[in-house]
Design a protein around this motif. Structure first.
Motif, PDB file in Angstrom:
ATOM      1  N   PRO A 121       0.799  -1.238   0.000  1.00  0.00           N
ATOM      2  CA  PRO A 121       0.000   0.000   0.000  1.00  0.00           C
ATOM      3  C   PRO A 121       0.826   1.280   0.000  1.00  0.00           C
ATOM      4  N   LEU A 122       1.920   1.322   0.747  1.00  0.00           N
ATOM      5  CA  LEU A 122       2.751   2.525   0.769  1.00  0.00           C
ATOM      6  C   LEU A 122       3.529   2.670  -0.537  1.00  0.00           C
ATOM      7  N   LEU A 123       4.122   1.584  -0.986  1.00  0.00           N
ATOM      8  CA  LEU A 123       4.916   1.635  -2.210  1.00  0.00           C
ATOM      9  C   LEU A 123       4.046   1.996  -3.410  1.00  0.00           C
ATOM     10  N   SER A 124       2.812   1.529  -3.424  1.00  0.00           N
ATOM     11  CA  SER A 124       1.926   1.816  -4.558  1.00  0.00           C
ATOM     12  C   SER A 124       1.583   3.294  -4.661  1.00  0.00           C
ATOM     13  N   ALA A 125       1.766   4.023  -3.583  1.00  0.00           N
ATOM     14  CA  ALA A 125       1.486   5.461  -3.603  1.00  0.00           C
ATOM     15  C   ALA A 125       2.666   6.271  -4.109  1.00  0.00           C
ATOM     16  N   VAL A 126       3.805   5.611  -4.351  1.00  0.00           N
ATOM     17  CA  VAL A 126       5.013   6.312  -4.780  1.00  0.00           C
ATOM     18  C   VAL A 126       5.271   5.987  -6.250  1.00  0.00           C
ATOM     19  N   ASP A 127       4.800   6.856  -7.122  1.00  0.00           N
ATOM     20  CA  ASP A 127       5.119   6.705  -8.534  1.00  0.00           C
ATOM     21  C   ASP A 127       6.414   7.428  -8.896  1.00  0.00           C
ATOM     22  N   LEU A 128       6.670   8.524  -8.185  1.00  0.00           N
ATOM     23  CA  LEU A 128       7.873   9.318  -8.403  1.00  0.00           C
ATOM     24  C   LEU A 128       8.397   9.812  -7.063  1.00  0.00           C
ATOM     25  N   PRO A 129       9.668  10.224  -6.987  1.00  0.00           N
ATOM     26  CA  PRO A 129      10.198  10.722  -5.713  1.00  0.00           C
ATOM     27  C   PRO A 129       9.407  11.876  -5.112  1.00  0.00           C
ATOM     28  N   ALA A 130       8.747  12.686  -5.942  1.00  0.00           N
ATOM     29  CA  ALA A 130       7.925  13.775  -5.391  1.00  0.00           C
ATOM     30  C   ALA A 130       6.830  13.219  -4.491  1.00  0.00           C
ATOM     31  N   ASP A 131       6.280  12.043  -4.832  1.00  0.00           N
ATOM     32  CA  ASP A 131       5.278  11.399  -3.971  1.00  0.00           C
ATOM     33  C   ASP A 131       5.916  10.947  -2.675  1.00  0.00           C
ATOM     34  N   LEU A 132       7.116  10.437  -2.748  1.00  0.00           N
ATOM     35  CA  LEU A 132       7.833   9.996  -1.559  1.00  0.00           C
ATOM     36  C   LEU A 132       8.030  11.148  -0.583  1.00  0.00           C
ATOM     37  N   ARG A 133       8.344  12.327  -1.111  1.00  0.00           N
ATOM     38  CA  ARG A 133       8.638  13.465  -0.243  1.00  0.00           C
ATOM     39  C   ARG A 133       7.391  14.032   0.443  1.00  0.00           C
ATOM     40  N   LEU A 134       6.209  13.578   0.024  1.00  0.00           N
ATOM     41  CA  LEU A 134       4.968  13.976   0.694  1.00  0.00           C
ATOM     42  C   LEU A 134       4.653  13.090   1.888  1.00  0.00           C
ATOM     43  N   SER A 169       5.087  11.036   5.491  1.00  0.00           N
ATOM     44  CA  SER A 169       5.637  11.292   6.813  1.00  0.00           C
ATOM     45  C   SER A 169       6.903  10.482   7.007  1.00  0.00           C
ATOM     46  N   GLU A 170       7.858  11.079   7.679  1.00  0.00           N
ATOM     47  CA  GLU A 170       9.097  10.356   7.944  1.00  0.00           C
ATOM     48  C   GLU A 170       8.842   9.098   8.761  1.00  0.00           C
ATOM     49  N   ASP A 171       7.792   9.123   9.577  1.00  0.00           N
ATOM     50  CA  ASP A 171       7.464   7.955  10.399  1.00  0.00           C
ATOM     51  C   ASP A 171       7.055   6.750   9.559  1.00  0.00           C
ATOM     52  N   ASP A 172       6.565   6.992   8.341  1.00  0.00           N
ATOM     53  CA  ASP A 172       6.116   5.894   7.475  1.00  0.00           C
ATOM     54  C   ASP A 172       7.258   5.271   6.670  1.00  0.00           C
ATOM     55  N   LEU A 173       8.423   5.873   6.684  1.00  0.00           N
ATOM     56  CA  LEU A 173       9.489   5.415   5.787  1.00  0.00           C
ATOM     57  C   LEU A 173      10.043   4.039   6.144  1.00  0.00           C
ATOM     58  N   PRO A 174      10.192   3.670   7.436  1.00  0.00           N
ATOM     59  CA  PRO A 174      10.635   2.289   7.711  1.00  0.00           C
ATOM     60  C   PRO A 174       9.685   1.239   7.147  1.00  0.00           C
ATOM     61  N   ALA A 175       8.373   1.492   7.231  1.00  0.00           N
ATOM     62  CA  ALA A 175       7.415   0.545   6.650  1.00  0.00           C
ATOM     63  C   ALA A 175       7.520   0.528   5.128  1.00  0.00           C
ATOM     64  N   ILE A 234      15.846   5.385  -0.298  1.00  0.00           N
ATOM     65  CA  ILE A 234      14.692   6.164   0.166  1.00  0.00           C
ATOM     66  C   ILE A 234      15.148   7.491   0.749  1.00  0.00           C
ATOM     67  N   ALA A 235      16.171   7.447   1.598  1.00  0.00           N
ATOM     68  CA  ALA A 235      16.645   8.672   2.249  1.00  0.00           C
ATOM     69  C   ALA A 235      17.172   9.681   1.233  1.00  0.00           C
ATOM     70  N   LEU A 236      17.895   9.225   0.240  1.00  0.00           N
ATOM     71  CA  LEU A 236      18.443  10.141  -0.767  1.00  0.00           C
ATOM     72  C   LEU A 236      17.334  10.837  -1.545  1.00  0.00           C
ATOM     73  N   HIS A 237      16.348  10.091  -1.989  1.00  0.00           N
ATOM     74  CA  HIS A 237      15.251  10.706  -2.744  1.00  0.00           C
ATOM     75  C   HIS A 237      14.335  11.527  -1.832  1.00  0.00           C
ATOM     76  N   TYR A 238      14.328  11.245  -0.560  1.00  0.00           N
ATOM     77  CA  TYR A 238      13.511  11.999   0.393  1.00  0.00           C
ATOM     78  C   TYR A 238      14.132  13.364   0.700  1.00  0.00           C
ATOM     79  N   VAL A 239      15.452  13.400   0.805  1.00  0.00           N
ATOM     80  CA  VAL A 239      16.153  14.631   1.192  1.00  0.00           C
ATOM     81  C   VAL A 239      16.456  15.507  -0.022  1.00  0.00           C
ATOM     82  N   PHE A 240      16.828  14.883  -1.125  1.00  0.00           N
ATOM     83  CA  PHE A 240      17.244  15.659  -2.296  1.00  0.00           C
ATOM     84  C   PHE A 240      16.110  15.778  -3.306  1.00  0.00           C
ATOM     85  N   ASN A 241      16.115  16.893  -4.014  1.00  0.00           N
ATOM     86  CA  ASN A 241      15.055  17.193  -4.977  1.00  0.00           C
ATOM     87  C   ASN A 241      15.412  16.608  -6.339  1.00  0.00           C
ATOM     88  N   THR A 242      15.441  15.295  -6.408  1.00  0.00           N
ATOM     89  CA  THR A 242      15.739  14.621  -7.675  1.00  0.00           C
ATOM     90  C   THR A 242      14.552  14.756  -8.615  1.00  0.00           C
TER      91      THR A 242
END
Length: 638
Positions: free
Chosen positions: A17-30, A32-38, A69-77
Motif C-alpha cells: 500500500p505505501l509503495l503503490s502510492a510512490v510513482d515518483l520521488p515527489a510522492d515519496l517526499r509527501l 511522513s518520515e514515520d512511514d518510511l521504515p514501513a 529512500i533517504a536520498l530521494h527523500y532529502v534531495f530534490n531529484t
C-alpha cells in the motif's frame, strides 16, 4: 521504452500500500518520515518478488533500500543529480522513479535495463555499467552547474567495492583540490573499512554534520588566521580527535569533509545526516555501512552467491533448474586447477571477478597463488607483467569489456616486452541480459593490431580447454576469448594436448562457399553449412591466421564468408580481407559480425538473431548475395 504489464499491478495496492502510492520521488517526499521504515519493508519485499522472477543483480540492491529512500527523500531529484556506482545497486532507485510497474520486464528484450540508463529515465543521470565512474561524472556535473549558475546538489553513491579502483581515487584527489560542491556517499557493504557501527558513531555523525560543529570549525579557522602556530596546533588536535574514533584521515587529507560511519539501515539517522550535509559547502563524504543482502536470509548468509542470480524460488532461495551443461567459465576454472597442479609457476590473477571468472575452486586449493586485486584492471595486467619478468607464468582472468580498461597496460607493460602472460577473456561477444555495458564486442578489434599477441577463439568446449593450454605453453603473450554461457555440448578431453599455433580446423568439406567461423559462431556456421553445402572452417586463431588455408580456400571457392561475434570494424574478418588484398585475390568476401551499433539487453539467442548471427541469419545473408558464380564484388553485410 514500452510499458510492460506487471501481473501484480492490480494486487499492488493491497500487497504494497505505501509503495503503490510512490510513482515518483515527489510522492515519496509527501510522506511522513514515520512511514518510511514501513515503506522500506515493502520496497525490499517487492524487490525480492521481482528479481526472483526475472533474475539479475540482487544482494547489493537489498542493501541500499533505506539509503535510496533517504536520498530521494532529502534531495530534490532529478533537479538534484544522483549518480549510482556501481549501477547494479540501482534497482530500488528504479522502483521509486517511475518504473515499478516495469520491473518484471527487467533485463528482458524490450524491457528496462539492469543498470541506470540515460535514455530510460530523467532520474538516471549517467549510464553506469562499469564501476568507479560516479565521482568523476558527478564532479563534472557539479562544475557544470557552477559554471552555468545553477544551484543544485550533486551526489555520487559509490559502493560494492567500486572505491578501490584508481579512477575513483583520481576523482577524489581532483575534487578535493578544487573544493567543488559535491557529496560522495560511500556505501560500505562488506565492513572492509569501518568497525561495527553503534550509538557513538551515529551520535558523532549527527554532531559533526550539524551547524554547530561546522560553524565552530570555520569560525576557529577565521579567528586564528593571523596566528599560524596556534591554528596548526588546533588543526592537529581536531584531526587527532577525529582519527581516534573514525577512519577519516585519508578522506580529510584529500580535502573532503568526512562524516561517519553511520548505520545505512537507520532511515532516521540517514535523513538527519543528509539534511545537515546538504547545506555544507565543498567536497563532503558520508560513510554509511550497509549489509549486502539485507532482509533476505539466504542473501544475508551468502552475499557473494546472491550478488547476481538467475530466477529463483523466493521461499527457498534455490535457483530454478536449467538443465544446462558446463559453461565456458566452468571449463576455464577446471583447466586452471589442472594446469596449476602440473606447473608450480602458474599464478592466477583477477580484478574482482573470482566467482564470475570461475576461480573459486582454484582460490580454495591454491590461496598463495591466487590474487584478486579488486576493481583494478590496470593493476591486474601490470602485476602479471611484473611476475612474468621474474619467471612466473601468470594467468589473468578478465571479462572482455573490463579488458578495455587495461588496454595501455596490455600493450605497454606486456606485449611490447614480449612477456609470458596468458589472458583468459570471458564474456566475449554478446552477454545477454546485462546488455551493452558488459558486451565483449570489441576485443578482437582492439587486440588484433598489437604486435606479438597471439589471439585464439575456441569453437566448442573441448577446444576451449585445448586452446587455454596452448596459450599457457606459448612463451609470450597469448589471449583466449570465449563466450558467456554454455557451448554446443562437446565433451572435454582433459588429456588432450595443445593446438599448433595458427592452424585452423576444417569442420565440413563443401564447394563454392566457405564459411570461416571464429569462436562462438562455429556451431551456427556448421548448421548453415549443412544447408548451403558449404565448406566450414573453425578458424581457432585470429592472430596468426592460417594464411595457407585461407589462400587455398580463396582459390577453390567462389565466396568466402567470415563469421565473428565481434564488431565487423577491424575484427577477424578484416584480417582475412587484408590477407586476400595483400595477395591480390579477387575472391568475393562477405563479413558477418556485430553491426556498428550497441545491442540492447535480451537473451544471447535473441541478440545473435537480431544481429543475423544465428544459422537462419547466416543463411539469409549468404543467399541474399550469392546465387551461383559471381562477377561483381560483394558489399560487406552486418
Amino acid at each position: 521504452m514500452p510499458d510492460q504489464p506487471n501481473p501484480d499491478a492490480l494486487l499492488a495496492p493491497l500487497r504494497f500500500p505505501l509503495l503503490s502510492a510512490v510513482d515518483l520521488p515527489a510522492d515519496l517526499r509527501l510522506m511522513s518520515e514515520d512511514d518510511l521504515p514501513a515503506l522500506a519493508h515493502e520496497l525490499r519485499a517487492f524487490l525480492i518478488e521481482c528479481v526472483s522472477r526475472t533474475g539479475g543483480h540482487f544482494a547489493a540492491g537489498l542493501g541500499v533500500v533505506e539509503l535510496t529512500i533517504a536520498l530521494h527523500y532529502v534531495f530534490n531529484t532529478p533537479d538534484d543529480r544522483l549518480v549510482w556506482d556501481v549501477g547494479h545497486q540501482a534497482y530500488p532507485h528504479k522502483i521509486l522513479t517511475g518504473r515499478r510497474q516495469q520491473m518484471l520486464s527487467l533485463r528482458q528484450k524490450g524491457g528496462i535495463s539492469g543498470f541506470p540508463k540515460r535514455c530510460e529515465s530523467p532520474y538516471d543521470m549517467l549510464g553506469v555499467g562499469h564501476s568507479s565512474t560516479s565521482i568523476s561524472a558527478a564532479m563534472g556535473m557539479a562544475l557544470a552547474a557552477a559554471r552555468k549558475g545553477e544551484r543544485r546538489q550533486v551526489v555520487a553513491v559509490i559502493g560494492d567495492g567500486a572505491l578501490g579502483a584508481g579512477l575513483a581515487f583520481e576523482a577524489l584527489n581532483h575534487a578535493g583540490a578544487l573544493d567543488v560542491d559535491l557529496l560522495v556517499v560511500l556505501n560500505d557493504n562488506e565492513m572492509s573499512i569501518s568497525p561495527p557501527v553503534g550509538a557513538i558513531s551515529k551520535h558523532l555523525a549527527r554532531l559533526l554534520s550539524g551547524k554547530l560543529y561546522t560553524s565552530v570549525r570555520e569560525g576557529s579557522k577565521t579567528a586564528l588566521r593571523g596566528l599560524p602556530q596556534i591554528r596548526e596546533l588546533v588543526g592537529r588536535w581536531e584531526e587527532h580527535m577525529k582519527g581516534m574514533v573514525m577512519p577519516s584521515t585519508l578522506f580529510e587529507e584529500l580535502g573532503f569533509n568526512y562524516i561517519g560511519p553511520i548505520d545505512g539501515h537507520d532511515i532516521g539517522a540517514l535523513i538527519a545526516t543528509l539534511r545537515n550535509m546538504r547545506t555544507m559547502p565543498g567536497p563532503r563524504l558520508l560513510h554509511v555501512v550497509t549489509q549486502k543482502g539485507k532482509g533476505y536470509e539466504p542473501a544475508e548468509g551468502q552475499p557473494v552467491t546472491y550478488h547476481g542470480v538467475a530466477p529463483f524460488d523466493r521461499k527457498t532461495g534455490r535457483p530454478r533448474a536449467s538443465g544446462a551443461g558446463p559453461t565456458y567459465t566452468q571449463i576455464f576454472g577446471d583447466w586452471l586447477c589442472a594446469a596449476a597442479a602440473r606447473d608450480e609457476r602458474l599464478i592466477a590473477i583477477t580484478p574482482a571477478m573470482c566467482e564470475g571468472s570461475g576461480m573459486t575452486e582454484f582460490a580454495r586449493r591454491h590461496p598463495s597463488r591466487f590474487f584478486d586485486v579488486g576493481i583494478a584492471e590496470q593493476h591486474a595486467v601490470t602485476l602479471a607483467a611484473g611476475m612474468a619478468c621474474e619467471g612466473l607464468k601468470p594467468v589473468v582472468a578478465i571479462y572482455s569489456s573490463f579488458l578495455q580498461r587495461a588496454y595501455d597496460q596490455l600493450i605497454h607493460d606486456v606485449c611490447l616486452q614480449g612477456l609470458d602472460v596468458t589472458f583468459a577473456v570471458d564474456r566475449a561477444g554478446q552477454v545477454g541480459e546485462d546488455g551493452p555495458t558488459h558486451a565483449g564486442s570489441f576485443d578482437l578489434s582492439f587486440c588484433r593490431p598489437i604486435p606479438g599477441l597471439v589471439i585464439m577463439a575456441p569453437g566448442d568446449e573441448d577446444e576451449c580447454h585445448r586452446l587455454l593450454q596452448t596459450a599457457f605453453e606459448y612463451p609470450g603473450p597469448a589471449l583466449v576469448r570465449y563466450p558467456r554461457g554454455v557451448g554446443a555440448g562437446v565433451a572435454v578431453d582433459r588429456q588432450a594436448g595443445t593446438v599448433p599455433i595458427g592452424r585452423a580446423r576444417r569442420r565440413r568439406e563443401g564447394r563454392d562457399i566457405a564459411l570461416l567461423a571464429f569462436g562462438s559462431l562455429v556451431p551456427a556456421a556448421c548448421a548453415a553449412g549443412d544447408e548451403l553445402g558449404a565448406t566450414v572452417i573453425d578458424m581457432r586463431f585470429v592472430k596468426p591466421l592460417d594464411e595457407e588455408l585461407i589462400l587455398e580456400l580463396a582459390a577453390t571457392h567462389e565466396l568466402l564468408v567470415t563469421l565473428e561475434e565481434n564488431t565487423i570494424a577491424g575484427g577477424a574478418g578484416a584480417a582475412v580481407g587484408e590477407l586476400l588484398a595483400a595477395h591480390g585475390s579477387a575472391t568475393r568476401l562477405l563479413h558477418l559480425g556485430l553491426p556498428d551499433r550497441y545491442i540492447d539487453h535480451a537473451s544471447q539467442a535473441e541478440q545473435r538473431a537480431e544481429c543475423g548471427l544465428d544459422s537462419a541469419g547466416i543463411l539469409a545473408a549468404v543467399r541474399a548475395v550469392y546465387s551461383g558464380p559471381m562477377t561483381e564484388p560483394l558489399a560487406s553485410a552486418g
